[in-house]
Design a protein around this motif. Structure first.
Motif, PDB file in Angstrom:
ATOM      1  N   GLU A 184     -13.524  15.320  -1.057  1.00 29.11           N
ATOM      2  CA  GLU A 184     -14.336  14.572  -0.103  1.00 29.11           C
ATOM      3  C   GLU A 184     -14.365  13.084  -0.460  1.00 29.11           C
ATOM      4  O   GLU A 184     -14.267  12.211   0.415  1.00 29.11           O
ATOM      5  CB  GLU A 184     -15.747  15.144  -0.043  1.00 29.11           C
TER       6      GLU A 184
ATOM      7  N   ALA B 180     -11.078  11.624   0.550  1.00 24.92           N
ATOM      8  CA  ALA B 180     -10.969  11.505   2.013  1.00 24.92           C
ATOM      9  C   ALA B 180     -11.696  10.258   2.500  1.00 24.92           C
ATOM     10  O   ALA B 180     -11.183   9.508   3.328  1.00 24.92           O
ATOM     11  CB  ALA B 180     -11.543  12.745   2.691  1.00 24.92           C
ATOM     12  N   ARG B 181     -12.894  10.052   1.981  1.00 20.62           N
ATOM     13  CA  ARG B 181     -13.692   8.920   2.462  1.00 20.62           C
ATOM     14  C   ARG B 181     -13.114   7.575   2.021  1.00 20.62           C
ATOM     15  O   ARG B 181     -13.257   6.580   2.724  1.00 20.62           O
ATOM     16  CB  ARG B 181     -15.135   9.050   1.968  1.00 20.62           C
ATOM     17  N   ILE B 182     -12.476   7.554   0.876  1.00 18.33           N
ATOM     18  CA  ILE B 182     -11.982   6.278   0.353  1.00 18.33           C
ATOM     19  C   ILE B 182     -10.552   5.998   0.800  1.00 18.33           C
ATOM     20  O   ILE B 182     -10.222   4.896   1.214  1.00 18.33           O
ATOM     21  CB  ILE B 182     -12.047   6.264  -1.193  1.00 18.33           C
ATOM     22  N   GLU B 183      -9.705   7.001   0.722  1.00 23.18           N
ATOM     23  CA  GLU B 183      -8.282   6.793   1.009  1.00 23.18           C
ATOM     24  C   GLU B 183      -7.898   7.226   2.422  1.00 23.18           C
ATOM     25  O   GLU B 183      -6.750   7.059   2.835  1.00 23.18           O
ATOM     26  CB  GLU B 183      -7.418   7.526  -0.018  1.00 23.18           C
ATOM     27  N   GLY B 184      -8.855   7.822   3.129  1.00 22.62           N
ATOM     28  CA  GLY B 184      -8.609   8.124   4.536  1.00 22.62           C
ATOM     29  C   GLY B 184      -7.909   9.447   4.807  1.00 22.62           C
ATOM     30  O   GLY B 184      -7.971   9.950   5.911  1.00 22.62           O
ATOM     31  N   ILE B 185      -7.277  10.021   3.814  1.00 25.67           N
ATOM     32  CA  ILE B 185      -6.526  11.265   4.041  1.00 25.67           C
ATOM     33  C   ILE B 185      -7.378  12.467   3.630  1.00 25.67           C
ATOM     34  O   ILE B 185      -7.882  12.522   2.512  1.00 25.67           O
ATOM     35  CB  ILE B 185      -5.221  11.264   3.218  1.00 25.67           C
ATOM     36  N   LEU B 186      -7.516  13.420   4.535  1.00 19.28           N
ATOM     37  CA  LEU B 186      -8.238  14.653   4.227  1.00 19.28           C
ATOM     38  C   LEU B 186      -7.271  15.579   3.484  1.00 19.28           C
ATOM     39  O   LEU B 186      -6.349  16.128   4.073  1.00 19.28           O
ATOM     40  CB  LEU B 186      -8.708  15.319   5.520  1.00 19.28           C
TER      41      LEU B 186
ATOM     42  N   TYR C 242      -6.135  20.050   7.097  1.00 19.32           N
ATOM     43  CA  TYR C 242      -6.609  20.224   8.470  1.00 19.32           C
ATOM     44  C   TYR C 242      -6.849  21.688   8.837  1.00 19.32           C
ATOM     45  O   TYR C 242      -7.582  21.974   9.773  1.00 19.32           O
ATOM     46  CB  TYR C 242      -5.622  19.606   9.480  1.00 19.32           C
TER      47      TYR C 242
ATOM     48  N   TYR D 257       0.842  -1.201   0.000  1.00 26.32           N
ATOM     49  CA  TYR D 257       0.000   0.000   0.000  1.00 26.32           C
ATOM     50  C   TYR D 257       0.874   1.247   0.000  1.00 26.32           C
ATOM     51  O   TYR D 257       0.560   2.234  -0.639  1.00 26.32           O
ATOM     52  CB  TYR D 257      -0.899   0.004   1.233  1.00 26.32           C
ATOM     53  N   LYS D 258       1.920   1.189   0.773  1.00 22.91           N
ATOM     54  CA  LYS D 258       2.798   2.356   0.854  1.00 22.91           C
ATOM     55  C   LYS D 258       4.230   1.901   0.635  1.00 22.91           C
ATOM     56  O   LYS D 258       4.688   0.969   1.305  1.00 22.91           O
ATOM     57  CB  LYS D 258       2.708   3.009   2.244  1.00 22.91           C
TER      58      LYS D 258
ATOM     59  N   TYR E  74     -13.978  23.710   3.652  1.00 18.35           N
ATOM     60  CA  TYR E  74     -14.784  22.474   3.631  1.00 18.35           C
ATOM     61  C   TYR E  74     -16.196  22.744   4.155  1.00 18.35           C
ATOM     62  O   TYR E  74     -17.178  22.218   3.644  1.00 18.35           O
ATOM     63  CB  TYR E  74     -14.107  21.374   4.467  1.00 18.35           C
TER      64      TYR E  74
ATOM     65  N   CYS F 141      -7.624   1.346  -2.725  1.00 20.05           N
ATOM     66  CA  CYS F 141      -9.036   1.531  -2.372  1.00 20.05           C
ATOM     67  C   CYS F 141      -9.732   2.430  -3.391  1.00 20.05           C
ATOM     68  O   CYS F 141     -10.865   2.175  -3.786  1.00 20.05           O
ATOM     69  CB  CYS F 141      -9.161   2.117  -0.969  1.00 20.05           C
TER      70      CYS F 141
END
Lengths: 460, 460
Positions: free
Chosen positions: A376, A379-385, A422, A8-9, A428, A92
């Motif tokens: 958005e 963020a929802r799929i990959e987790g990072i905002l 953030y 993944y990383k 947002y 993802c």
């Protein structure tokens, strides 16, 4: 290694981190045009540039022949505190989009500045310290550069004065506190603290500021205070040089796993991230060793590449900086306050401008609501905002992946995820509340900026 | 590998990530006391617990015999989006402190929730999804747990209702927007939306809330809505189980380089991070294989370990939850609004309470201005802006390193850096402005909380 399973990383070992920056100008047949002295219209000399910039950085700015520049050991060690940054396989996102494309992103947001800006901040602060200076001045837009520079200066015990574009200062109240945690002073720009700031406020009362204004103020302070120099987070050749660590790491990681990107995408404000990401790949292309499709993504509300002119212009609104040949909307252009996503600079890196002019790169302008939709979703799929800036690249990466879904092409897409959002929650929130709108300047809107481009023979 | 040069950050390979969670209770001679039904004062059965919690999580809650529990593959894959987390050698901090100590921290803040909470959030959401539920309810204090759960629920397409402690809701306006980005609904607690909330508001008008209140509300909503269960971010055995990934990764990384920590430090609110970090090391100590000095750090304003009582108490202010035997300030205890740094829970994990009671762990209470001093110092030296919660551990890690400087001991210190402080800038601002004060409850202050501890034979 070509058939190794791809994690993944991908994290490089510290020993695999670059020891040298790569200077893409060395491999360019058409070099970026030199900075001009606005008085004489002659190329700026090292001596002239040394009034504004640190000596070593002037050398880097002017050096278009050495392909590799050593990274001082102290900087390498600082890099080790937050680098190597991960090259992420967006498994993802691929699955959710049902695309045959393979998507990778180089994630630069895993540090407190929240972006790639720290890569150049530590370099510039380091050379200032080496020169025995007391401190540095700068501007910041979204606040990422200011934060990065504050961090670097705190580490090296240098004074740091930041002029922050007023609209960002107001939209990002907590950015100031982060910079303060690192000991920097932060002034909203335009301000009454400088001559040029006072002039801009007289001419444009109620302005929400621009990077161009803030640059003018920071340069004025640097040149009028003993022991200070000005540093800049984007646009300049030296910055692209430092940011080449992004592309070098990405390329090493990809080579390690036998991955070759087809499309490489980056958001473009002044060009620091895009330039850094693509440099080593562009170098290969310039040397005829490989072929890539590069896409620069810019906001439709500040479209330097797609609607700008390739001419000499001031880098700052106050017209006290040297002239750079670049794609520009004119140094008089001030982007709509409605535009939330950073990338507010009227011009563009000379190096990238030349590459674009030579047809080596595509540019696309995207509208901000579609950018926040992509943000958005990501963020929802990959987790990072993601930061709004970075989300411009996400938008186009998703668009390209969806094209592959239509055509069935198994392209490998690499994009730069420059940072986290953030400190962008006001934007947002607007988006969630349906209060975000798109602004595309009309040709008439742009005219005011173009009127500010200096006229002289050969610059029409 | 013992003599291999130690990098700044040790990242495990994905293949080295834990495939099983470690359940420290299996190795404890004195097991943590079971949860009691407050009506019958008998141990809660699986059936009773199943009204509130997901079935699989109930099994994990009650399981004190199996040392290893398989991590489902889907959770392992989610972990890969943000794990393994780095084990960082604090070279810069060591140098700045001029200590012979070697300092390491396990950094859990490199994900959008900003903390370790995501490790348990994805597990709990996964089991809720497996059970075919519509959604989950929870409480959040500092907002990290709520954000983590929102992320996990967005990923799995589950509904997520968050009750957020009112003082945090107000101090962290942008946390709500992050949760909203992930599709969660967020209600400040105590609220008028539940019976228990209305009662607490009547009894304590103007209260700024507490985790205990928010838990009561979230549990009420879960048990009164079809297809919902309640999930909790700390305190419970299941949470410590999931959080064992922190310690397991840390231990694998240390073993790889032949490093053995002498002192292991974690901040303690409900105990999820501390428990997760120390579990595998504590297991070795319980099995007589090694010896470590564990230090739990708590705020002087909410001192469960150092000034609490080891008794059965409610986990929530509304007294609708089962009784847990733990170090507690009493379920009626509401920490001072002045206290900025999270860790506001009146009780403590039963498992950690038992270990502390058995003399296997030290506990220290620290005051908040000294915590923020450590936070700022750490940010400037190590580059990471820490969460106030995490900074409790930083404070003691620095104290221990300075002791080593005095004695010349070359101790190896490991601490948990649970998260980042990007959403805590209101607290940092207070600190910068000199508006932060310390609050240490007097014995009389604590009495009100203790009065709320239920009295029954054997619980005096």
């Amino acid at each position: 290694m070509a058939n190794k399973e791809i994690p993944y990383k991908i994290y490089l070992e510290e020993s695999e981190m670059p020891k040298k920056w790569y200077n893409v100008r060395a491999d360019m047949a058409n070099k970026p045009a030199p900075l001009l002295n606005p008085g004489t219209l002659k190329p700026m000399t090292a001596e002239e540039l040394g009034v504004v910039f640190c000596d070593e950085l002037v050398q880097q700015e002017l050096n278009d022949t050495d392909a590799w520049i050593d990274i001082p050991e102290e900087i390498v060690n600082f890099y080790k505190m937050y680098r190597p940054s991960p090259l992420v396989r967006a498994y993802c996102l691929e699955k959710k989009l049902q695309t045959p494309a393979k998507i990778y992103y180089k994630f630069e947001g895993n540090n407190t500045s929240g972006s790639h800006k720290l890569n150049s901040a530590i370099a510039q602060a380091y050379y200032a310290k080496q020169q025995g200076l007391k401190g540095v001045t700068t501007e910041t837009g979204a606040g990422q550069w200011g934060t990065a520079l504050s961090m670097a200066c705190a580490y090296l015990d240098l004074d740091c004065k930041v002029y922050m574009v007023k609209v960002s200062y107001e939209q990002k109240p907590f950015r100031r506190e982060v910079m303060r945690t690192y000991g920097a002073s932060v002034t909203p720009s335009p301000s009454e603290t400088t001559e040029v700031g006072r002039r801009i406020l007289r001419e444009h009362p109620g302005t929400t500021g621009s990077l161009g204004c803030a640059i003018s103020e920071a340069v004025e302070v640097a040149t009028s205070h003993e022991g200070y120099r000005y540093v800049l987070g984007s646009v300049l050749n030296q910055v692209l040089l430092h940011q080449s660590v992004i592309g070098l790491e990405a390329k090493t990681a990809m080579d390690k796993y036998g991955i070759k990107p087809d499309v490489i995408i980056g958001c473009a404000g002044g060009g620091s991230n895009l330039g850094g990401l693509i440099s080593p790949f562009m170098g290969e292309m310039l040397r005829g060793e490989a072929d890539y499709h590069f896409i620069a993504v810019e906001p439709a509300s500040c479209p330097s590449f797609t609607r700008g002119k390739f001419l000499y212009d001031f880098c700052d609104t106050g017209k006290i900086c040297p002239l750079a040949k670049m794609y520009t909307l004119g140094s008089g252009f001030i982007p709509s306050a409605n535009h939330a996503g950073g990338l507010r600079f009227h011009g563009m890196s000379s190096t990238l401008s030349q590459l674009y002019h030579d047809g080596l790169m595509e540019a696309r302008a995207v509208e901000q609501t579609s950018v926040f939709e992509a943000a958005e979703q990501f963020a929802r799929i990959e987790g990072i905002l993601p930061a709004p800036e970075s989300s411009h690249a996400i938008r186009v990466a998703i668009d390209e992946a969806l094209k592959c879904k239509e055509t069935g092409e198994e392209k490998t897409i690499l994009f730069g995820l420059t940072g986290t959002g953030y400190f962008d929650m006001v934007a947002y929130e607007k988006f969630h509340n349906g209060e975000m709108s798109d602004y595309i300047p009309s040709d008439e809107d742009l005219q005011a900026g173009f009127d500010g481009i200096p006229r002289f023979p050969g610059n029409e």
